[in-house]
Design an enzyme around this catalytic site. Structure first.
Site, PDB file in Angstrom:
ATOM      1  N   ILE A  13       0.833  -1.208   0.000  1.00 21.05           N
ATOM      2  CA  ILE A  13       0.000   0.000   0.000  1.00 21.05           C
ATOM      3  C   ILE A  13       0.867   1.257   0.000  1.00 21.05           C
ATOM      4  CG2 ILE A  13      -0.285   0.105   2.525  1.00 21.05           C
ATOM      5  CD1 ILE A  13      -3.039   0.875  -0.025  1.00 21.05           C
ATOM      6  N   SER A  35      11.640   0.591   7.416  1.00 24.99           N
ATOM      7  CA  SER A  35      11.199  -0.700   6.911  1.00 24.99           C
ATOM      8  C   SER A  35      12.348  -1.690   7.026  1.00 24.99           C
ATOM      9  CB  SER A  35      10.745  -0.579   5.449  1.00 24.99           C
ATOM     10  OG  SER A  35      10.341  -1.839   4.955  1.00 24.99           O
ATOM     11  N   ARG A  36      12.032  -2.926   7.370  1.00 23.00           N
ATOM     12  CA  ARG A  36      13.078  -3.946   7.427  1.00 23.00           C
ATOM     13  C   ARG A  36      13.384  -4.502   6.042  1.00 23.00           C
ATOM     14  NH1 ARG A  36      10.849  -7.473  12.350  1.00 23.00           N
ATOM     15  NH2 ARG A  36       9.012  -6.410  11.560  1.00 23.00           N
ATOM     16  N   LYS A  89      -5.907   3.061   7.427  1.00 18.33           N
ATOM     17  CA  LYS A  89      -7.071   2.384   7.998  1.00 18.33           C
ATOM     18  C   LYS A  89      -6.761   0.905   8.140  1.00 18.33           C
ATOM     19  CE  LYS A  89      -8.261  -0.168   4.464  1.00 18.33           C
ATOM     20  NZ  LYS A  89      -8.627  -1.557   4.396  1.00 18.33           N
ATOM     21  N   ASP A 167     -11.135  -6.281   6.157  1.00 17.38           N
ATOM     22  CA  ASP A 167     -10.064  -5.349   5.794  1.00 17.38           C
ATOM     23  C   ASP A 167     -10.512  -4.511   4.589  1.00 17.38           C
ATOM     24  OD1 ASP A 167      -7.055  -4.490   5.979  1.00 17.38           O
ATOM     25  OD2 ASP A 167      -7.433  -4.978   3.888  1.00 17.38           O
TER      26      ASP A 167
END
Lengths: 310, 310
Positions: A13, A35-36, A89, A167
């Site tokens: 996303i 971020s990993r 969201k 979701d």
């Protein structure tokens, strides 16, 4: 003069929506990512949030695009470090954690924005305006998409707390709760849960409404044509919102009115709204859509569905 | 001068608690009941609420002791008819319906009281006062009772929306959310659901808290000794509330301080509070306990338990 912002959670996303929306905005400058595994070319990446917060005191705003379950700790850490926070969201995995974040933000004078991207779809505001003076007789929410196409390999979505078909379904509820003049509440629900998963892959929900029959039919296994439709029969005709709120028909006639400016697509609108919230020192946290999802999980009857694998 | 009140739903909790509490009060006069099966000798009974509301305009206050799922329609009807409403716990089957009732009551200038009887237990206020200036290190909620003894044949409690072991467990949560100075939120839960039922018969819950490990261990199949205990380890000693908030020990020493007046038992206190709310035109609706239960159902992982029959 653009404001530096950090994006946390560089998954699908973020890459599909947040990075382009920030890149196209004159208000915001994507100054860091956390971020990993993911990264954005040319943008400094940190492996964990605490490192970013310590290294970049110039970044006053943090946008979180993580799955709901781990999100609270990140949001709380950013607020404790004095940063404004924007949430994908749903705003959390639980209602109580959303209340806790609201309190934390208010105590510190920081902006907390619980975004609902579908509310920013082009025809949501015209649909709300059209419904405002009508008496609703029937509303059907039909939300059917292919989990393998839109959420490939995202096992978390069918885990406990991942919300399953809610979701995407919470997007429909975010629109419905925005456009309906009257409140609704869940009256009953059937949740179809795959035997090897925790969250529903399909659901039928009925809502209580003062005058109308309101139902939702949600399916995460829809191949072929994808359906994100809300149909409202009123005393003065029928309104249909399709493609997740981006197109609207009244009695079969397509309505125009959506701003043709590409900057007015959903995510650019969210970031523009965040600009205004930070500038005016306000928060925007409407938990109504997640209240309905919580109610579905509290009241819904579970039935077994065949095992699901991506 | 006592105020006429109607009691709706003459089941076990009404007979055991509400009828004696109203009978012992100088504030209230049990003027009517509404029940299809039950009744109170000497009190006019109606088979349905609408008949009572039409026949008895002199009754301005309605107390509802129904299971949560059907309760909304009764509460809404009473509010529409201009009556103040008192709700047994939990105040509804969904959060959104509680919000709707709050709005209805506020619009009409009526009192809505969502009662939590365990908060009125004798040592809850002393426990809150003791915890107020302590730093919590660990809290254990242990709530274990025998469903066959306390809820014989009440199938609704294990139906969808009946909340299962959280029907008693919400009493513990109503105490914990009253006595803890800091907010908590559900971080994880295991729900043990009998194969032939919809709601959990046992559960383990872990909560997020700023400084402490907070857990709940709930069991509906406890025979022999019944346990309704909340144990709090702090930087200044350990407090234990037992028997559902009616006894308290600090570092093993029993504390006194509960009002010995029998009129200060839980339900008489609730009805006394309702007297004050109606007199002052206020409502009292704290949804925190049901928010946590909703969060448990949203986030909890379900595991199969053996079939259960009464």
């Amino acid at each position: 003069m653009s404001t530096p912002i950090a994006l946390v959670g560089i998954g699908k996303i973020a890459q599909d929506q947040h990075v382009p929306a920030i890149g196209a905005s004159e208000d915001w400058d994507l100054a860091a990512t956390v971020s990993r595994h993911g990264n954005v070319p040319g943008v400094e990446n940190f492996a964990d949030l605490d490192s970013m917060l310590a290294a970049r005191p110039d970044i006053g705003v943090v946008s979180l695009c993580l799955p709901p379950v781990p999100r609270f700790e990140y949001a709380a850490a950013a607020l404790r470090a004095g940063r404004h926070v924007m949430l994908e969201k749903p705003p959390g995995a639980t209602l109580a954690e959303c209340h806790a974040l609201q309190t934390m933000a208010a105590e510190r004078g920081l902006t907390l924005y619980a975004s609902w991207h579908s509310r920013a779809a082009g025809m949501v505001a015209p649909a709300k305006a059209w419904l405002a003076d009508k008496s609703l007789k029937k509303m059907e929410i039909i939300w059917k998409e292919d989990i393998r196409r839109w959420h490939p390999g995202q096992d978390w979505i069918l885990e406990a707390g991942g919300m399953g078909v809610f979701d995407p379904g919470i997007n429909a509820l975010s629109i419905v709760t925005e456009i309906l003049p009257d409140p609704i509440h869940v009256a009953g629900a059937i949740l179809h849960v795959p035997e090897n998963r925790q969250a529903p892959i399909a659901a039928q929900v009925s809502f209580h409404h003062p005058t109308a029959q309101v139902t939702a039919d949600l399916d995460f296994l829809q191949t072929g044509e994808q359906t994100w439709t809300i149909r409202a029969e009123t005393d003065q005709g029928t309104m249909t919102l399709t493609f997740g709120g981006s197109r609207m028909h009244i009695d079969g006639v397509e309505q125009t009115g959506a701003d043709p400016d590409p900057l007015n697509a959903e995510y650019p609108r969210l970031y523009r709204h965040m600009t205004g919230l930070v500038a005016s020192g306000r928060s925007d946290v409407d938990l109504t859509p997640i209240v309905h999802v919580s109610d579905v999980f509290t009241l819904g009857r579970r039935v077994a569905a065949p095992p699901f694998d991506f």
